[in-house]
Design a protein around this motif. Sequence first.
Motif, PDB file in Angstrom:
ATOM      1  N   ARG A 143     -46.378   5.690  14.993  1.00 63.78           N
ATOM      2  CA  ARG A 143     -46.408   6.904  15.818  1.00 63.78           C
ATOM      3  C   ARG A 143     -46.069   6.632  17.276  1.00 63.78           C
ATOM      4  NH1 ARG A 143     -50.115   8.066  11.784  1.00 63.78           N
ATOM      5  NH2 ARG A 143     -51.775   6.832  12.657  1.00 63.78           N
ATOM      6  N   ASN A 144     -46.484   5.474  17.780  1.00 62.26           N
ATOM      7  CA  ASN A 144     -46.274   5.157  19.195  1.00 62.26           C
ATOM      8  C   ASN A 144     -46.467   3.658  19.403  1.00 62.26           C
ATOM      9  OD1 ASN A 144     -49.153   4.724  19.404  1.00 62.26           O
ATOM     10  ND2 ASN A 144     -49.382   6.945  19.544  1.00 62.26           N
ATOM     11  N   MET A 145     -46.233   3.214  20.617  1.00 60.59           N
ATOM     12  CA  MET A 145     -46.328   1.771  20.893  1.00 60.59           C
ATOM     13  C   MET A 145     -47.766   1.271  20.841  1.00 60.59           C
ATOM     14  SD  MET A 145     -43.332   0.715  20.908  1.00 60.59           S
ATOM     15  CE  MET A 145     -43.517  -0.971  21.462  1.00 60.59           C
ATOM     16  N   GLU A 146     -48.720   2.118  21.130  1.00 58.20           N
ATOM     17  CA  GLU A 146     -50.123   1.696  21.018  1.00 58.20           C
ATOM     18  C   GLU A 146     -50.452   1.374  19.558  1.00 58.20           C
ATOM     19  OE1 GLU A 146     -54.624   3.467  21.627  1.00 58.20           O
ATOM     20  OE2 GLU A 146     -52.983   4.322  22.800  1.00 58.20           O
ATOM     21  N   GLU A 147     -50.007   2.233  18.645  1.00 55.15           N
ATOM     22  CA  GLU A 147     -50.223   1.962  17.223  1.00 55.15           C
ATOM     23  C   GLU A 147     -49.478   0.686  16.810  1.00 55.15           C
ATOM     24  OE1 GLU A 147     -50.008   4.184  12.924  1.00 55.15           O
ATOM     25  OE2 GLU A 147     -48.455   4.690  14.378  1.00 55.15           O
ATOM     26  N   TYR A 148     -48.266   0.505  17.330  1.00 54.56           N
ATOM     27  CA  TYR A 148     -47.513  -0.701  17.010  1.00 54.56           C
ATOM     28  C   TYR A 148     -48.238  -1.957  17.486  1.00 54.56           C
ATOM     29  CZ  TYR A 148     -44.364  -4.535  17.043  1.00 54.56           C
ATOM     30  OH  TYR A 148     -43.844  -5.786  16.857  1.00 54.56           O
ATOM     31  N   ARG A 149     -48.789  -1.910  18.689  1.00 52.00           N
ATOM     32  CA  ARG A 149     -49.516  -3.073  19.217  1.00 52.00           C
ATOM     33  C   ARG A 149     -50.644  -3.468  18.272  1.00 52.00           C
ATOM     34  NH1 ARG A 149     -54.032  -3.871  21.294  1.00 52.00           N
ATOM     35  NH2 ARG A 149     -54.492  -1.685  21.687  1.00 52.00           N
ATOM     36  N   VAL A 150     -51.350  -2.480  17.734  1.00 54.13           N
ATOM     37  CA  VAL A 150     -52.437  -2.762  16.788  1.00 54.13           C
ATOM     38  C   VAL A 150     -51.873  -3.372  15.506  1.00 54.13           C
ATOM     39  CG1 VAL A 150     -54.233  -1.692  15.351  1.00 54.13           C
ATOM     40  CG2 VAL A 150     -53.955  -1.002  17.749  1.00 54.13           C
ATOM     41  N   ILE A 151     -50.785  -2.808  14.989  1.00 50.52           N
ATOM     42  CA  ILE A 151     -50.157  -3.348  13.782  1.00 50.52           C
ATOM     43  C   ILE A 151     -49.724  -4.795  14.016  1.00 50.52           C
ATOM     44  CG2 ILE A 151     -48.121  -3.171  12.289  1.00 50.52           C
ATOM     45  CD1 ILE A 151     -48.360  -0.090  12.646  1.00 50.52           C
ATOM     46  N   LEU A 152     -49.118  -5.054  15.175  1.00 51.21           N
ATOM     47  CA  LEU A 152     -48.647  -6.407  15.478  1.00 51.21           C
ATOM     48  C   LEU A 152     -49.798  -7.393  15.568  1.00 51.21           C
ATOM     49  CD1 LEU A 152     -46.263  -8.280  16.257  1.00 51.21           C
ATOM     50  CD2 LEU A 152     -46.760  -7.691  18.635  1.00 51.21           C
ATOM     51  N   THR A 203     -40.610 -11.551  17.585  1.00 48.39           N
ATOM     52  CA  THR A 203     -39.844 -10.930  18.665  1.00 48.39           C
ATOM     53  C   THR A 203     -39.618  -9.483  18.262  1.00 48.39           C
ATOM     54  OG1 THR A 203     -38.727 -13.028  19.104  1.00 48.39           O
ATOM     55  CG2 THR A 203     -37.750 -11.046  20.060  1.00 48.39           C
ATOM     56  N   THR A 204     -39.996  -8.562  19.134  1.00 48.45           N
ATOM     57  CA  THR A 204     -39.950  -7.141  18.823  1.00 48.45           C
ATOM     58  C   THR A 204     -38.797  -6.458  19.539  1.00 48.45           C
ATOM     59  OG1 THR A 204     -42.346  -7.067  18.512  1.00 48.45           O
ATOM     60  CG2 THR A 204     -41.255  -4.973  18.975  1.00 48.45           C
ATOM     61  N   PHE A 205     -38.122  -5.573  18.794  1.00 50.18           N
ATOM     62  CA  PHE A 205     -37.030  -4.766  19.336  1.00 50.18           C
ATOM     63  C   PHE A 205     -37.338  -3.291  19.079  1.00 50.18           C
ATOM     64  CE2 PHE A 205     -35.373  -8.881  18.166  1.00 50.18           C
ATOM     65  CZ  PHE A 205     -34.659  -9.260  19.284  1.00 50.18           C
ATOM     66  N   PRO A 206     -37.871  -2.567  20.076  1.00 45.62           N
ATOM     67  CA  PRO A 206     -38.156  -1.138  19.891  1.00 45.62           C
ATOM     68  C   PRO A 206     -36.842  -0.346  19.817  1.00 45.62           C
ATOM     69  CG  PRO A 206     -39.267  -2.003  21.849  1.00 45.62           C
ATOM     70  CD  PRO A 206     -38.324  -3.049  21.376  1.00 45.62           C
ATOM     71  N   LEU A 237     -36.621 -10.305   9.012  1.00 43.67           N
ATOM     72  CA  LEU A 237     -36.461  -9.133   9.865  1.00 43.67           C
ATOM     73  C   LEU A 237     -37.249  -7.996   9.224  1.00 43.67           C
ATOM     74  CD1 LEU A 237     -35.100  -7.869  12.365  1.00 43.67           C
ATOM     75  CD2 LEU A 237     -33.251  -7.142  10.833  1.00 43.67           C
ATOM     76  N   LEU A 238     -38.218  -7.478   9.965  1.00 42.91           N
ATOM     77  CA  LEU A 238     -39.056  -6.384   9.484  1.00 42.91           C
ATOM     78  C   LEU A 238     -38.668  -5.092  10.183  1.00 42.91           C
ATOM     79  CD1 LEU A 238     -42.612  -8.013   9.693  1.00 42.91           C
ATOM     80  CD2 LEU A 238     -40.936  -8.183   7.851  1.00 42.91           C
ATOM     81  N   LYS A 239     -38.778  -3.992   9.460  1.00 40.84           N
ATOM     82  CA  LYS A 239     -38.615  -2.657  10.042  1.00 40.84           C
ATOM     83  C   LYS A 239     -39.962  -1.965   9.905  1.00 40.84           C
ATOM     84  CE  LYS A 239     -35.951   1.589   9.427  1.00 40.84           C
ATOM     85  NZ  LYS A 239     -34.912   2.218   8.573  1.00 40.84           N
ATOM     86  N   VAL A 240     -40.516  -1.535  11.035  1.00 46.32           N
ATOM     87  CA  VAL A 240     -41.838  -0.909  11.055  1.00 46.32           C
ATOM     88  C   VAL A 240     -41.724   0.460  11.711  1.00 46.32           C
ATOM     89  CG1 VAL A 240     -44.184  -1.076  11.999  1.00 46.32           C
ATOM     90  CG2 VAL A 240     -43.031  -3.123  11.154  1.00 46.32           C
ATOM     91  N   MET A 291     -39.917   3.496  15.819  1.00 46.87           N
ATOM     92  CA  MET A 291     -39.467   2.458  14.912  1.00 46.87           C
ATOM     93  C   MET A 291     -39.215   1.200  15.727  1.00 46.87           C
ATOM     94  SD  MET A 291     -36.170   2.376  12.292  1.00 46.87           S
ATOM     95  CE  MET A 291     -35.498   3.776  13.112  1.00 46.87           C
ATOM     96  N   VAL A 292     -39.585   0.063  15.161  1.00 43.72           N
ATOM     97  CA  VAL A 292     -39.326  -1.234  15.777  1.00 43.72           C
ATOM     98  C   VAL A 292     -38.793  -2.187  14.712  1.00 43.72           C
ATOM     99  CG1 VAL A 292     -41.075  -1.010  17.594  1.00 43.72           C
ATOM    100  CG2 VAL A 292     -41.688  -2.067  15.433  1.00 43.72           C
ATOM    101  N   PHE A 293     -37.961  -3.115  15.150  1.00 44.42           N
ATOM    102  CA  PHE A 293     -37.526  -4.219  14.314  1.00 44.42           C
ATOM    103  C   PHE A 293     -38.199  -5.468  14.863  1.00 44.42           C
ATOM    104  CE2 PHE A 293     -34.212  -1.130  13.610  1.00 44.42           C
ATOM    105  CZ  PHE A 293     -34.015  -1.221  12.246  1.00 44.42           C
ATOM    106  N   ILE A 294     -38.646  -6.337  13.966  1.00 44.18           N
ATOM    107  CA  ILE A 294     -39.381  -7.528  14.372  1.00 44.18           C
ATOM    108  C   ILE A 294     -38.765  -8.745  13.705  1.00 44.18           C
ATOM    109  CG2 ILE A 294     -41.649  -8.626  14.502  1.00 44.18           C
ATOM    110  CD1 ILE A 294     -42.593  -5.664  13.578  1.00 44.18           C
ATOM    111  N   GLN A 295     -38.346  -9.687  14.523  1.00 44.87           N
ATOM    112  CA  GLN A 295     -37.900 -10.979  14.003  1.00 44.87           C
ATOM    113  C   GLN A 295     -39.131 -11.844  13.810  1.00 44.87           C
ATOM    114  OE1 GLN A 295     -35.248 -12.612  16.924  1.00 44.87           O
ATOM    115  NE2 GLN A 295     -33.495 -11.420  16.211  1.00 44.87           N
ATOM    116  N   ILE A 296     -39.196 -12.510  12.675  1.00 44.34           N
ATOM    117  CA  ILE A 296     -40.321 -13.389  12.361  1.00 44.34           C
ATOM    118  C   ILE A 296     -39.800 -14.804  12.149  1.00 44.34           C
ATOM    119  CG2 ILE A 296     -42.168 -13.911  10.709  1.00 44.34           C
ATOM    120  CD1 ILE A 296     -42.726 -11.278  11.993  1.00 44.34           C
TER     121      ILE A 296
END
Length: 93
Positions: free
Chosen positions: A48-57, A71-74, A42-45, A1-6
């Motif tokens: 499965r892993n950080m590689e998948e998150y990088r693609v989503i981002l 700005t991402t907060f894992p 503020l998004l909550k995403v 899970m990551v939180f993202i400030q936009i």
Amino acid sequence: MVFIQIKLEATSRRHLEQFNAAVKKMDSIQSCHMMAGGFDYLLKVRCRNMEEYRVILTDQINRLPGVHQTTTFPVMEEVKRVIGVDLSDAANS
């Protein structure tokens, strides 16, 4: 899970409505909150892993209408999660 400030390029009604509509179509975003303060959303995403998150981002979030900065907060550990909160008057007595 990551939180993202936009931060958006602009916060006119049109920009906010376009961003909101696009976010609602994205299954990877679990929640989205418009914020007051130093950033706009503020998004909550969950992924499965950080590689998948990088693609989503890079392929989805950075392409949302009006996105200027992220700005991402894992999350390292979820300490507490409450599904529902009783907001009735009886709960406040």
